[in-house]
Design an enzyme around this catalytic site. Structure first.
Site, PDB file in Angstrom:
ATOM      1  N   ASP A 283     -38.727  10.716 -29.308  1.00 27.90           N
ATOM      2  CA  ASP A 283     -37.977  10.930 -28.076  1.00 27.90           C
ATOM      3  C   ASP A 283     -38.920  10.736 -26.894  1.00 27.90           C
ATOM      4  O   ASP A 283     -40.133  10.658 -27.055  1.00 27.90           O
ATOM      5  CB  ASP A 283     -37.315  12.300 -28.061  1.00 27.90           C
ATOM      6  CG  ASP A 283     -38.306  13.440 -28.189  1.00 27.90           C
ATOM      7  OD1 ASP A 283     -39.509  13.205 -28.010  1.00 27.90           O
ATOM      8  OD2 ASP A 283     -37.879  14.568 -28.480  1.00 27.90           O
ATOM      9  N   SER A 284     -38.365  10.647 -25.717  1.00 25.25           N
ATOM     10  CA  SER A 284     -39.169  10.273 -24.549  1.00 25.25           C
ATOM     11  C   SER A 284     -39.890  11.447 -23.907  1.00 25.25           C
ATOM     12  O   SER A 284     -40.757  11.261 -23.066  1.00 25.25           O
ATOM     13  CB  SER A 284     -38.267   9.625 -23.499  1.00 25.25           C
ATOM     14  OG  SER A 284     -37.340  10.577 -22.999  1.00 25.25           O
TER      15      SER A 284
ATOM     16  N   ASP B 225     -35.197   9.732 -19.583  1.00 16.36           N
ATOM     17  CA  ASP B 225     -33.958   9.983 -18.854  1.00 16.36           C
ATOM     18  C   ASP B 225     -33.862  11.457 -18.511  1.00 16.36           C
ATOM     19  O   ASP B 225     -34.687  12.265 -18.943  1.00 16.36           O
ATOM     20  CB  ASP B 225     -32.743   9.559 -19.685  1.00 16.36           C
ATOM     21  CG  ASP B 225     -32.543  10.461 -20.905  1.00 16.36           C
ATOM     22  OD1 ASP B 225     -33.559  10.975 -21.421  1.00 16.36           O
ATOM     23  OD2 ASP B 225     -31.390  10.647 -21.330  1.00 16.36           O
TER      24      ASP B 225
ATOM     25  N   GLN C 260     -25.673   8.569 -20.592  1.00 20.08           N
ATOM     26  CA  GLN C 260     -25.436   9.887 -20.020  1.00 20.08           C
ATOM     27  C   GLN C 260     -24.094   9.901 -19.287  1.00 20.08           C
ATOM     28  O   GLN C 260     -23.345   8.936 -19.344  1.00 20.08           O
ATOM     29  CB  GLN C 260     -26.597  10.286 -19.098  1.00 20.08           C
ATOM     30  CG  GLN C 260     -27.920  10.518 -19.816  1.00 20.08           C
ATOM     31  CD  GLN C 260     -27.933  11.786 -20.668  1.00 20.08           C
ATOM     32  OE1 GLN C 260     -26.990  12.582 -20.652  1.00 20.08           O
ATOM     33  NE2 GLN C 260     -29.005  11.975 -21.438  1.00 20.08           N
TER      34      GLN C 260
ATOM     35  N   GLY D 135     -26.928  13.938 -23.953  1.00 13.56           N
ATOM     36  CA  GLY D 135     -26.195  14.913 -23.158  1.00 13.56           C
ATOM     37  C   GLY D 135     -25.020  15.548 -23.875  1.00 13.56           C
ATOM     38  O   GLY D 135     -24.138  16.123 -23.235  1.00 13.56           O
TER      39      GLY D 135
ATOM     40  N   ASP E 286     -30.268  13.152 -35.563  1.00 14.83           N
ATOM     41  CA  ASP E 286     -31.453  13.987 -35.782  1.00 14.83           C
ATOM     42  C   ASP E 286     -31.120  15.401 -35.346  1.00 14.83           C
ATOM     43  O   ASP E 286     -30.273  15.598 -34.470  1.00 14.83           O
ATOM     44  CB  ASP E 286     -32.657  13.482 -34.974  1.00 14.83           C
ATOM     45  CG  ASP E 286     -32.616  13.986 -33.536  1.00 14.83           C
ATOM     46  OD1 ASP E 286     -33.284  15.001 -33.242  1.00 14.83           O
ATOM     47  OD2 ASP E 286     -31.898  13.398 -32.696  1.00 14.83           O
TER      48      ASP E 286
ATOM     49  N   CYS F  15     -26.583  20.286 -56.419  1.00  8.42           N
ATOM     50  CA  CYS F  15     -27.744  19.696 -55.745  1.00  8.42           C
ATOM     51  C   CYS F  15     -28.840  19.369 -56.758  1.00  8.42           C
ATOM     52  O   CYS F  15     -29.092  20.136 -57.690  1.00  8.42           O
ATOM     53  CB  CYS F  15     -28.272  20.651 -54.678  1.00  8.42           C
ATOM     54  SG  CYS F  15     -29.677  19.995 -53.748  1.00  8.42           S
TER      55      CYS F  15
ATOM     56  N   CYS G 297     -32.099  18.808 -55.820  1.00  3.63           N
ATOM     57  CA  CYS G 297     -33.413  18.986 -55.189  1.00  3.63           C
ATOM     58  C   CYS G 297     -34.341  19.825 -56.070  1.00  3.63           C
ATOM     59  O   CYS G 297     -33.911  20.494 -57.016  1.00  3.63           O
ATOM     60  CB  CYS G 297     -33.274  19.621 -53.804  1.00  3.63           C
ATOM     61  SG  CYS G 297     -33.019  21.414 -53.805  1.00  3.63           S
TER      62      CYS G 297
ATOM     63  N   HIS H  20     -34.538  22.203 -49.813  1.00  2.00           N
ATOM     64  CA  HIS H  20     -33.111  22.144 -50.152  1.00  2.00           C
ATOM     65  C   HIS H  20     -32.273  21.666 -48.974  1.00  2.00           C
ATOM     66  O   HIS H  20     -31.426  20.766 -49.134  1.00  2.00           O
ATOM     67  CB  HIS H  20     -32.583  23.499 -50.621  1.00  2.00           C
ATOM     68  CG  HIS H  20     -31.088  23.492 -50.695  1.00  2.00           C
ATOM     69  ND1 HIS H  20     -30.399  22.875 -51.715  1.00  2.00           N
ATOM     70  CD2 HIS H  20     -30.153  23.947 -49.817  1.00  2.00           C
ATOM     71  CE1 HIS H  20     -29.104  22.965 -51.477  1.00  2.00           C
ATOM     72  NE2 HIS H  20     -28.935  23.612 -50.340  1.00  2.00           N
TER      73      HIS H  20
END
Length: 375
Positions: A89-90, A143, A187, A214, A264, A302, A304, A333
């Protein structure tokens, strides 16, 4: 970076991001490695959950350890020993989260270092330079993440400044000779007309992918869904779409239904450390006393490392004793749960059975399927 789009099911898309460092199947979820580590995990353990790309935090890595230390190693990949692609990210979101200790101007943002109080200045050009030194495979423009709630006038001013900063980011990225990918960030808060202006302005500048920023900042879920339904069709179909900072499992499902390719969030790792674990039928709060003598696996469906080897009672015991291993096993997990969810969504899109997958996802948790308002 090259984006390949294979097939669609409604607005949902199945494709891949192709990097020199590897291929990322989409839709994808990117674990967050804020300080150059996915908390408590080795790179090999992160990869074993199915993650193909991770996120690093420009702002925090700039403050600690700093660009010079990073360059001594080569770049962020060399520093943390992650072999796959990295998106950074910025730094904009973190700066704007500082609240009263920052001042926004047309030039950039003045703020005080949250570590030692020193005055610091960050602008689009500096953000591009830091991310260049990090060796980011996907660089995000600098931004302003418009807060919620924001009235129309504030959201308009913020969005317009972000567009000007997007142009400056593009120019500095190009002047550095960066051969990696640069994403724009849409945005405009919850206002469709402002989102329209933002998308058009960014497409006119030209980027390798487009993020929707945003959102997930406190607005009602219905507003998030409405904005995604409105914005996604305006993003060029041959470019990847990234919903930043999202989210809960159901948010990923709803984003995919509306055409998002990338996500993310810190939620799976942060919640894991707090004993809040995602399972096929909903959520297990492992510190609850009812798990003290539960000899079953965390999630029988699962595959895992945690679910294959340990009982709910053992995880409960580790949590009650504040053992580090508990946080690690929980994180393994939760990250695997997210990757299994994304793999299921990808397979459903390939087979043209997305809505059946979505219905089953919600029914297993005893919930209604949210409405989808698309053509």
């Amino acid at each position: 970076m090259k984006f390949e789009l294979d097939t669609t099911d409604g607005r949902a898309r199945r494709g891949r991001l192709v990097f020199d460092r590897g291929v990322v199947e989409t839709p994808c979820f990117m674990p967050v490695g804020t300080y150059g580590t996915v908390k408590g995990m080795t790179p090999e353990e992160v990869e074993a959950t199915g993650a193909q790309i991770i996120l690093g935090n420009t702002f925090h890595l700039w403050l600690r350890p700093g660009q010079e230390i990073m360059k001594l190693h080569g770049d962020l990949h060399d520093f943390m020993q992650w072999k796959g692609p990295i998106l950074t990210d910025s730094g904009g979101f973190q700066v704007f989260s500082l609240g009263d200790i920052r001042k926004i101007t047309e030039q950039g943002v003045h703020f005080r270092n949250p570590i030692n109080g020193d005055p610091i200045f960050l602008d689009p050009e500096k953000s591009m330079e830091i991310q260049y030194d990090l060796g980011s495979d996907i660089v995000m423009i600098f931004d302003e993440c418009t807060p919620y709630p924001a009235d129309w006038d504030y959201a308009k001013r913020s969005m317009e400044m972000s567009l000007r900063w997007a142009k400056r980011s593009r120019e500095r990225f190009d002047s550095l000779g960066n051969k990696n990918a640069l994403f724009g960030i849409i945005q405009g808060s919850v206002y469709e007309d402002l989102r329209d202006i933002s998308v058009k302005g960014l497409v006119d500048i030209g980027f390798d992918g487009y993020a929707v920023g945003g959102l997930a900042v406190g607005e009602p879920k219905a507003d998030m869904h409405r904005i995604l339904e409105h914005v996604c069709p305006q993003i060029p179909a041959d470019k990847p779409r990234y919903l930043m900072g999202v989210g809960k499992p159901e948010d990923l499902v709803e984003g995919v239904r509306r055409g998002i390719d990338m996500f993310d969030c810190v939620m799976p790792t942060r919640n894991a450390r707090n004993g809040h674990l995602f399972v096929t039928d909903g959520v297990v709060k492992i510190r609850n006393a009812k798990y003290k003598s539960d000899t079953g696996p965390l999630d029988p469906e699962c595959d895992c490392y945690t679910c294959r080897n340990y009982s709910r009672a053992y995880l409960h015991h580790l949590d009650r004793c504040n053992e580090i291993l508990g946080a690690r096993l929980n994180t393994i997990h939760n990250l695997r749960y997210y990757q299994r969810l994304m793999a299921g969504l990808r397979k459903a899109i390939e087979e043209g059975k997305l809505e059946s997958f979505v219905t089953d996802f919600y029914q297993r948790q005893g919930r209604e399927v949210p409405p989808l308002n698309v053509d």
